[in-house]
Scaffold this motif. Structure first.
Motif, PDB file in Angstrom:
ATOM      1  N   LEU A  17      74.410   1.796 112.886  1.00  0.00           N
ATOM      2  CA  LEU A  17      73.226   1.111 113.417  1.00  0.00           C
ATOM      3  C   LEU A  17      73.425  -0.396 113.436  1.00  0.00           C
ATOM      4  O   LEU A  17      73.165  -1.067 114.441  1.00  0.00           O
ATOM      5  CB  LEU A  17      72.002   1.468 112.561  1.00  0.00           C
ATOM      6  CG  LEU A  17      70.678   0.784 112.946  1.00  0.00           C
ATOM      7  CD1 LEU A  17      70.171   1.310 114.282  1.00  0.00           C
ATOM      8  CD2 LEU A  17      69.636   1.010 111.856  1.00  0.00           C
ATOM      9  N   LEU A  18      73.919  -0.935 112.331  1.00  0.00           N
ATOM     10  CA  LEU A  18      74.103  -2.375 112.214  1.00  0.00           C
ATOM     11  C   LEU A  18      75.241  -2.857 113.111  1.00  0.00           C
ATOM     12  O   LEU A  18      75.153  -3.918 113.740  1.00  0.00           O
ATOM     13  CB  LEU A  18      74.376  -2.757 110.752  1.00  0.00           C
ATOM     14  CG  LEU A  18      74.459  -4.240 110.416  1.00  0.00           C
ATOM     15  CD1 LEU A  18      73.220  -4.986 110.893  1.00  0.00           C
ATOM     16  CD2 LEU A  18      74.638  -4.433 108.909  1.00  0.00           C
ATOM     17  N   LEU A  19      76.319  -2.075 113.192  1.00  0.00           N
ATOM     18  CA  LEU A  19      77.439  -2.433 114.055  1.00  0.00           C
ATOM     19  C   LEU A  19      76.992  -2.488 115.512  1.00  0.00           C
ATOM     20  O   LEU A  19      77.303  -3.455 116.232  1.00  0.00           O
ATOM     21  CB  LEU A  19      78.576  -1.425 113.897  1.00  0.00           C
ATOM     22  CG  LEU A  19      79.781  -1.604 114.828  1.00  0.00           C
ATOM     23  CD1 LEU A  19      80.442  -2.963 114.604  1.00  0.00           C
ATOM     24  CD2 LEU A  19      80.792  -0.473 114.627  1.00  0.00           C
ATOM     25  N   ASP A  20      76.264  -1.488 115.943  1.00  0.00           N
ATOM     26  CA  ASP A  20      75.775  -1.442 117.329  1.00  0.00           C
ATOM     27  C   ASP A  20      74.852  -2.626 117.604  1.00  0.00           C
ATOM     28  O   ASP A  20      74.942  -3.269 118.664  1.00  0.00           O
ATOM     29  CB  ASP A  20      75.034  -0.126 117.563  1.00  0.00           C
ATOM     30  CG  ASP A  20      74.570   0.018 119.004  1.00  0.00           C
ATOM     31  OD1 ASP A  20      75.427  -0.014 119.910  1.00  0.00           O
ATOM     32  OD2 ASP A  20      73.362   0.152 119.222  1.00  0.00           O
ATOM     33  N   TYR A  21      73.987  -2.910 116.663  1.00  0.00           N
ATOM     34  CA  TYR A  21      73.050  -4.043 116.829  1.00  0.00           C
ATOM     35  C   TYR A  21      73.816  -5.364 116.975  1.00  0.00           C
ATOM     36  O   TYR A  21      73.535  -6.164 117.873  1.00  0.00           O
ATOM     37  CB  TYR A  21      72.107  -4.119 115.630  1.00  0.00           C
ATOM     38  CG  TYR A  21      71.349  -5.428 115.554  1.00  0.00           C
ATOM     39  CD1 TYR A  21      70.242  -5.667 116.372  1.00  0.00           C
ATOM     40  CD2 TYR A  21      71.759  -6.441 114.686  1.00  0.00           C
ATOM     41  CE1 TYR A  21      69.562  -6.873 116.324  1.00  0.00           C
ATOM     42  CE2 TYR A  21      71.083  -7.654 114.637  1.00  0.00           C
ATOM     43  CZ  TYR A  21      69.992  -7.860 115.456  1.00  0.00           C
ATOM     44  OH  TYR A  21      69.321  -9.062 115.410  1.00  0.00           O
ATOM     45  N   CYS A  22      74.781  -5.605 116.106  1.00  0.00           N
ATOM     46  CA  CYS A  22      75.505  -6.882 116.112  1.00  0.00           C
ATOM     47  C   CYS A  22      76.323  -7.060 117.388  1.00  0.00           C
ATOM     48  O   CYS A  22      76.349  -8.142 117.981  1.00  0.00           O
ATOM     49  CB  CYS A  22      76.416  -6.974 114.887  1.00  0.00           C
ATOM     50  SG  CYS A  22      75.526  -7.223 113.346  1.00  0.00           S
ATOM     51  N   LEU A  23      76.994  -5.995 117.829  1.00  0.00           N
ATOM     52  CA  LEU A  23      77.805  -6.098 119.047  1.00  0.00           C
ATOM     53  C   LEU A  23      76.942  -6.322 120.283  1.00  0.00           C
ATOM     54  O   LEU A  23      77.273  -7.136 121.148  1.00  0.00           O
ATOM     55  CB  LEU A  23      78.663  -4.836 119.208  1.00  0.00           C
ATOM     56  CG  LEU A  23      79.788  -4.653 118.184  1.00  0.00           C
ATOM     57  CD1 LEU A  23      80.510  -3.333 118.413  1.00  0.00           C
ATOM     58  CD2 LEU A  23      80.775  -5.817 118.231  1.00  0.00           C
ATOM     59  N   LYS A  24      75.826  -5.633 120.362  1.00  0.00           N
ATOM     60  CA  LYS A  24      74.936  -5.797 121.516  1.00  0.00           C
ATOM     61  C   LYS A  24      74.289  -7.181 121.506  1.00  0.00           C
ATOM     62  O   LYS A  24      74.131  -7.820 122.547  1.00  0.00           O
ATOM     63  CB  LYS A  24      73.857  -4.714 121.507  1.00  0.00           C
ATOM     64  CG  LYS A  24      74.356  -3.353 121.959  1.00  0.00           C
ATOM     65  CD  LYS A  24      73.228  -2.341 122.026  1.00  0.00           C
ATOM     66  CE  LYS A  24      73.735  -0.990 122.546  1.00  0.00           C
ATOM     67  NZ  LYS A  24      72.654   0.028 122.593  1.00  0.00           N
ATOM     68  N   THR A  25      73.909  -7.633 120.325  1.00  0.00           N
ATOM     69  CA  THR A  25      73.296  -8.959 120.201  1.00  0.00           C
ATOM     70  C   THR A  25      74.280 -10.042 120.617  1.00  0.00           C
ATOM     71  O   THR A  25      73.910 -10.998 121.308  1.00  0.00           O
ATOM     72  CB  THR A  25      72.827  -9.196 118.750  1.00  0.00           C
ATOM     73  OG1 THR A  25      71.904  -8.186 118.391  1.00  0.00           O
ATOM     74  CG2 THR A  25      72.146 -10.558 118.621  1.00  0.00           C
ATOM     75  N   TYR A  26      75.535  -9.853 120.226  1.00  0.00           N
ATOM     76  CA  TYR A  26      76.558 -10.824 120.615  1.00  0.00           C
ATOM     77  C   TYR A  26      76.806 -10.766 122.118  1.00  0.00           C
ATOM     78  O   TYR A  26      76.864 -11.799 122.796  1.00  0.00           O
ATOM     79  CB  TYR A  26      77.861 -10.554 119.855  1.00  0.00           C
ATOM     80  CG  TYR A  26      78.968 -11.506 120.240  1.00  0.00           C
ATOM     81  CD1 TYR A  26      79.048 -12.768 119.657  1.00  0.00           C
ATOM     82  CD2 TYR A  26      79.911 -11.157 121.204  1.00  0.00           C
ATOM     83  CE1 TYR A  26      80.048 -13.665 120.021  1.00  0.00           C
ATOM     84  CE2 TYR A  26      80.913 -12.037 121.569  1.00  0.00           C
ATOM     85  CZ  TYR A  26      80.973 -13.295 120.981  1.00  0.00           C
ATOM     86  OH  TYR A  26      81.951 -14.185 121.351  1.00  0.00           O
ATOM     87  N   GLU A  27      76.940  -9.570 122.647  1.00  0.00           N
ATOM     88  CA  GLU A  27      77.223  -9.399 124.080  1.00  0.00           C
ATOM     89  C   GLU A  27      76.092  -9.954 124.937  1.00  0.00           C
ATOM     90  O   GLU A  27      76.331 -10.551 126.005  1.00  0.00           O
ATOM     91  CB  GLU A  27      77.429  -7.916 124.390  1.00  0.00           C
ATOM     92  CG  GLU A  27      77.879  -7.649 125.814  1.00  0.00           C
ATOM     93  CD  GLU A  27      78.209  -6.191 126.046  1.00  0.00           C
ATOM     94  OE1 GLU A  27      78.847  -5.886 127.068  1.00  0.00           O
ATOM     95  OE2 GLU A  27      77.822  -5.341 125.195  1.00  0.00           O
ATOM     96  N   ASN A  28      74.856  -9.801 124.476  1.00  0.00           N
ATOM     97  CA  ASN A  28      73.695 -10.288 125.227  1.00  0.00           C
ATOM     98  C   ASN A  28      73.424 -11.781 125.008  1.00  0.00           C
ATOM     99  O   ASN A  28      72.485 -12.337 125.587  1.00  0.00           O
ATOM    100  CB  ASN A  28      72.443  -9.497 124.839  1.00  0.00           C
ATOM    101  CG  ASN A  28      72.528  -8.048 125.255  1.00  0.00           C
ATOM    102  OD1 ASN A  28      73.217  -7.712 126.212  1.00  0.00           O
ATOM    103  ND2 ASN A  28      71.847  -7.176 124.525  1.00  0.00           N
TER     104      ASN A  28
END
Length: 343
Positions: A41-52
């Motif tokens: 959950l946290l990994l997905d959140y961090c990668l998406k937040t960075y990508e966006n």
């Protein structure tokens, strides 16, 4: 909260402190990695937040990438991480941070060999250069460490002179590992004269490595060189020498050349025992000089505190003369006269 920082007044730092605290907590969670569902959950959140680019322009943008690097586990996740970072457009400063994060991921997930190759290919990155020097030191490859530091001096000499001093600090540490007294003295003197902020006390290092019979001559030359310098930030080094060597007469002359409140406050404690009269006179000079450019009750209250300090040091007569001077020089400053009357 980042939106609030963008539009609000965060001069107190409360908003950014809240975000920083949240990031610190996420880093702790990422480091523990105990629950697989939370990790994903946290990994997905961090990668998406960075990508966006949610936190673009703030340190928290790369902060998300750093947290993600702590959570990587599978080969697919690692490849996805590199695919994202390899196509990111970032500033020069952010690029160095990103490369350092990528190096740690390689070391953790790909092994020392690939990490070492990456390190060598990006040695111009100051963060990675420090790691390379440290790695060489750990394995006692001193000549390699020296070469990396020397290369850093050449590379950063023109555009980043502040980093040059850091490479000299590394050269000093290498010389200390080798017990090379001559180099230790050379580098410690250079760094002392540069007033480089470090965890090491360069003055003490010099004193420990120069024989007592040569020390007096050496430290005198050091003081002379400091006096010749036009850099204002080196004056504190000169005072440090006088204090360490207990050259109180020279410290007094130093104060007499710099009669302002901060300087007197900083160094008067070393002189009050033997030079209380001179300190009293210095405060009087500082008060007169201060009054030339400052108006307002707050400033008047400040100089009155110093006049009271003069009295505590035994300078009642000098204080009375100073008060009389101020009344005569500034007869129309009602607030000043009121404050003087309360002394």
């Amino acid at each position: 909260m980042v939106k609030a920082v963008n539009y609000g007044d965060d001069s107190s730092g409360y908003l950014s402190f809240g975000i920083d605290s949240s990031f610190d907590l996420l880093v702790r969670i990422g480091t523990l990695q105990q629950d697989e569902s939370i990790r994903k959950l946290l990994l997905d959140y961090c990668l998406k937040t960075y990508e966006n680019n949610t936190f673009g322009g703030w340190d928290w943008h790369l902060g998300c990438l750093n947290i993600a690097s702590l959570l990587l586990k599978t080969e697919a996740e690692v490849e996805s991480f590199f695919a994202l970072t390899d196509h990111s457009e970032v500033s020069e400063y952010s690029l160095e941070e990103m490369q350092a994060i990528k190096y740690n991921v390689l070391l953790k997930c790909k092994g020392e060999s690939q990490a070492a190759e990456y390190l060598e290919a990006h040695i111009s990155n100051s963060k990675l250069r420090c790691i390379a020097i440290e790695n060489a030191l750990k394995t006692e490859l001193y000549e390699k460490a020296i070469g990396i530091a020397m290369d850093g001096i050449k590379y950063d000499k023109k555009d980043r002179p502040g980093l040059v001093v850091e490479w000299y600090d590394w050269l000093l540490r290498i010389a200390q590992k080798q017990n090379d007294t001559e180099k230790i003295i050379e580098y410690a003197r250079f760094l002392f004269m540069k007033n480089f902020r470090s965890t090491q006390d360069y003055y003490q290092i010099l004193k420990e490595n120069i024989t007592p019979e040569k020390w007096f001559s050496f430290v005198n030359e050091l003081a002379k060189d400091l006096k010749k310098s036009s850099r204002w930030d080196l004056s504190g080094l000169l005072a440090k020498i006088y204090i360490n060597e207990e050259w109180w007469d020279k410290l007094l002359v130093f104060l007499q050349k710099n009669p302002d409140f901060p300087t007197i406050d900083t160094y008067s404690e070393y002189l009050i025992g033997n030079y209380s009269g001179e300190i009293i006179n210095l405060y009087a000079v500082a008060v007169k000089k201060y009054m030339e450019n400052n108006i307002g009750r707050g400033h008047y209250q400040s100089i009155c505190r110093y006049i009271r300090r003069m009295i505590k040091l035994g300078g009642r007569d000098e204080s009375n003369d100073l008060i009389a001077y101020l009344r005569k020089e500034y007869p129309k400053r009602k607030a000043l006269l009121e404050e003087l009357n309360m002394i």
